[in-house]
Scaffold this motif. Structure first.
Motif, PDB file in Angstrom:
ATOM      1  N   LEU A  25       0.819  -1.217   0.000  1.00 28.87           N
ATOM      2  CA  LEU A  25       0.000   0.000   0.000  1.00 28.87           C
ATOM      3  C   LEU A  25       0.851   1.265   0.000  1.00 28.87           C
ATOM      4  O   LEU A  25       0.365   2.336   0.350  1.00 28.87           O
ATOM      5  CB  LEU A  25      -0.919   0.009   1.223  1.00 28.87           C
ATOM      6  N   SER A  26       2.107   1.163  -0.389  1.00 27.17           N
ATOM      7  CA  SER A  26       2.995   2.308  -0.404  1.00 27.17           C
ATOM      8  C   SER A  26       2.441   3.426  -1.284  1.00 27.17           C
ATOM      9  O   SER A  26       2.090   3.206  -2.451  1.00 27.17           O
ATOM     10  CB  SER A  26       4.376   1.889  -0.918  1.00 27.17           C
ATOM     11  N   PHE A  27       2.328   4.627  -0.700  1.00 30.53           N
ATOM     12  CA  PHE A  27       1.817   5.810  -1.384  1.00 30.53           C
ATOM     13  C   PHE A  27       0.423   5.598  -1.967  1.00 30.53           C
ATOM     14  O   PHE A  27       0.129   6.058  -3.074  1.00 30.53           O
ATOM     15  CB  PHE A  27       2.786   6.273  -2.474  1.00 30.53           C
ATOM     16  N   ALA A  28      -0.421   4.907  -1.236  1.00 27.28           N
ATOM     17  CA  ALA A  28      -1.825   4.811  -1.636  1.00 27.28           C
ATOM     18  C   ALA A  28      -2.494   6.151  -1.388  1.00 27.28           C
ATOM     19  O   ALA A  28      -2.286   6.779  -0.348  1.00 27.28           O
ATOM     20  CB  ALA A  28      -2.528   3.709  -0.846  1.00 27.28           C
ATOM     21  N   GLY A  29      -3.285   6.607  -2.334  1.00 28.07           N
ATOM     22  CA  GLY A  29      -3.926   7.900  -2.206  1.00 28.07           C
ATOM     23  C   GLY A  29      -5.020   7.913  -1.157  1.00 28.07           C
ATOM     24  O   GLY A  29      -5.430   6.863  -0.647  1.00 28.07           O
ATOM     25  N   LEU A  41       6.160   3.723   3.380  1.00 31.07           N
ATOM     26  CA  LEU A  41       6.202   2.413   4.034  1.00 31.07           C
ATOM     27  C   LEU A  41       4.824   1.780   4.154  1.00 31.07           C
ATOM     28  O   LEU A  41       4.678   0.717   4.762  1.00 31.07           O
ATOM     29  CB  LEU A  41       6.828   2.538   5.431  1.00 31.07           C
ATOM     30  N   GLY A  42       3.828   2.421   3.585  1.00 30.70           N
ATOM     31  CA  GLY A  42       2.475   1.892   3.645  1.00 30.70           C
ATOM     32  C   GLY A  42       1.771   2.146   4.963  1.00 30.70           C
ATOM     33  O   GLY A  42       0.746   1.529   5.254  1.00 30.70           O
ATOM     34  N   ALA A 211       7.526  16.817   7.493  1.00 28.54           N
ATOM     35  CA  ALA A 211       8.905  16.707   6.998  1.00 28.54           C
ATOM     36  C   ALA A 211       9.116  15.424   6.201  1.00 28.54           C
ATOM     37  O   ALA A 211       9.845  15.425   5.198  1.00 28.54           O
ATOM     38  CB  ALA A 211       9.878  16.755   8.173  1.00 28.54           C
ATOM     39  N   GLU A 212       8.496  14.325   6.628  1.00 27.78           N
ATOM     40  CA  GLU A 212       8.703  13.048   5.953  1.00 27.78           C
ATOM     41  C   GLU A 212       8.169  13.050   4.526  1.00 27.78           C
ATOM     42  O   GLU A 212       8.622  12.264   3.689  1.00 27.78           O
ATOM     43  CB  GLU A 212       8.038  11.915   6.753  1.00 27.78           C
ATOM     44  N   GLY A 213       7.218  13.921   4.232  1.00 24.30           N
ATOM     45  CA  GLY A 213       6.656  13.936   2.884  1.00 24.30           C
ATOM     46  C   GLY A 213       7.222  14.998   1.970  1.00 24.30           C
ATOM     47  O   GLY A 213       6.839  15.078   0.804  1.00 24.30           O
ATOM     48  N   ARG A 214       8.185  15.805   2.450  1.00 21.06           N
ATOM     49  CA  ARG A 214       8.658  16.927   1.626  1.00 21.06           C
ATOM     50  C   ARG A 214       9.417  16.468   0.393  1.00 21.06           C
ATOM     51  O   ARG A 214       9.462  17.188  -0.616  1.00 21.06           O
ATOM     52  CB  ARG A 214       9.529  17.850   2.460  1.00 21.06           C
ATOM     53  N   HIS A 220       3.499  12.977  -4.779  1.00 20.48           N
ATOM     54  CA  HIS A 220       2.510  12.574  -3.771  1.00 20.48           C
ATOM     55  C   HIS A 220       2.326  13.723  -2.773  1.00 20.48           C
ATOM     56  O   HIS A 220       2.715  13.613  -1.603  1.00 20.48           O
ATOM     57  CB  HIS A 220       2.963  11.308  -3.033  1.00 20.48           C
ATOM     58  N   PRO A 221       1.728  14.827  -3.194  1.00 15.33           N
ATOM     59  CA  PRO A 221       1.645  16.022  -2.331  1.00 15.33           C
ATOM     60  C   PRO A 221       0.825  15.807  -1.066  1.00 15.33           C
ATOM     61  O   PRO A 221       1.062  16.475  -0.056  1.00 15.33           O
ATOM     62  CB  PRO A 221       0.997  17.066  -3.240  1.00 15.33           C
TER      63      PRO A 221
END
Length: 251
Positions: A25-29, A41-42, A211-214, A220-221
């Motif tokens: 499920l990594s980067f599931a919207g 990491l899902g 920070a983890e999503g920057r 994947h905004p």
């Protein structure tokens, strides 16, 4: 209130784990199953935001209590004793006020060590000067009023006058400032977490979530935007509450 509920009873808002993920499920919207989507990491981002409320809001509460408690005592002592004590104390307070609070907090955390507990202490220390200044101004105003002079005139001792008259009548503005400082402290705690001064991964913390999503904003905004939006809404809500609180005390 919802954010407080997240902090107190997170299990009522999500059954997902903030730590365990599913690589499939990594980067599931965003979806009904995962309202904020998932990270690389899902892991469920909504669950991490919910559990992160406890970390961020607890640090905020500790920071405000430190600033309120220490700042109130300093302002009371300076305003009531006056003279050389007041002058020396206010010069020190002026120095602290001249330093940007976030920069001061960063320096303090660097000395104490990186952790959410130390962030709370650092943000609290960096906010003491504002509380001391407001409390001193209120004490000077209250101490010059007729009922305080009358208390001295009938033989009431100084400690009793301070506890019965000066402190209770000086706290309204300081309490209003404390309500306002909650939103500022949330932003400061989250900002230091974003910069890496707070809880290390995989601990959920609002600044760390953003920070983890920057690094994935281009593709994947939602990984940063949705936790950041939740943080912004909480800060705006605390500002509205503090504004109402100040209006009620002004009446």
């Amino acid at each position: 209130m919802i954010a407080v509920g997240w902090a107190v009873v997170p299990r009522l808002f999500t059954a997902a784990s903030p730590y365990e993920g599913d690589s499939d499920l990594s980067f599931a919207g965003p979806s009904l199953a995962h309202p904020f989507g998932t990270d690389r990491l899902g892991r469920d981002l909504f669950a991490r935001a919910v559990y992160g409320a406890g970390t961020t809001l607890t640090a905020t509460l500790v920071a405000v209590l430190i600033a309120f408690g220490v700042g109130t005592v300093i302002g009371l002592v300076a305003g009531y004793l006056g003279g050389a004590v007041d002058a020396a104390t206010m010069r020190v307070i002026d120095v602290f006020l001249s330093i940007p609070s976030l920069l001061l907090a960063m320096v303090i955390v660097s000395v104490l060590g990186y952790s959410t507990d130390n962030i709370a202490i650092a943000v609290g220390i960096s906010s003491i000067a504002a509380f001391a200044r407001v409390m001193r101004a209120e004490v000077l105003t209250v101490a010059s009023r007729d009922y305080v002079k009358a208390a001295y005139g009938v033989g009431v001792r100084r400690p009793a006058v301070v506890l019965r008259h000066v402190v209770p009548n000086s706290l309204n503005s300081v309490l209003a400032l404390a309500a306002l400082e909650v939103g500022t402290a949330i932003l400061a705690v989250a900002s230091l977490g974003f910069l890496g001064y707070g809880a290390p991964p995989p601990e959920p913390e609002w600044g760390l979530l953003v920070a983890e999503g920057r690094d994935y904003l281009a593709v994947h905004p939602y990984v940063s935007i949705l936790p950041g939006l939740a943080l912004a809404l909480v800060v705006l809500s605390t500002h509205r509450i503090s504004t109402s609180f100040r209006k009620d005390h002004a009446r």
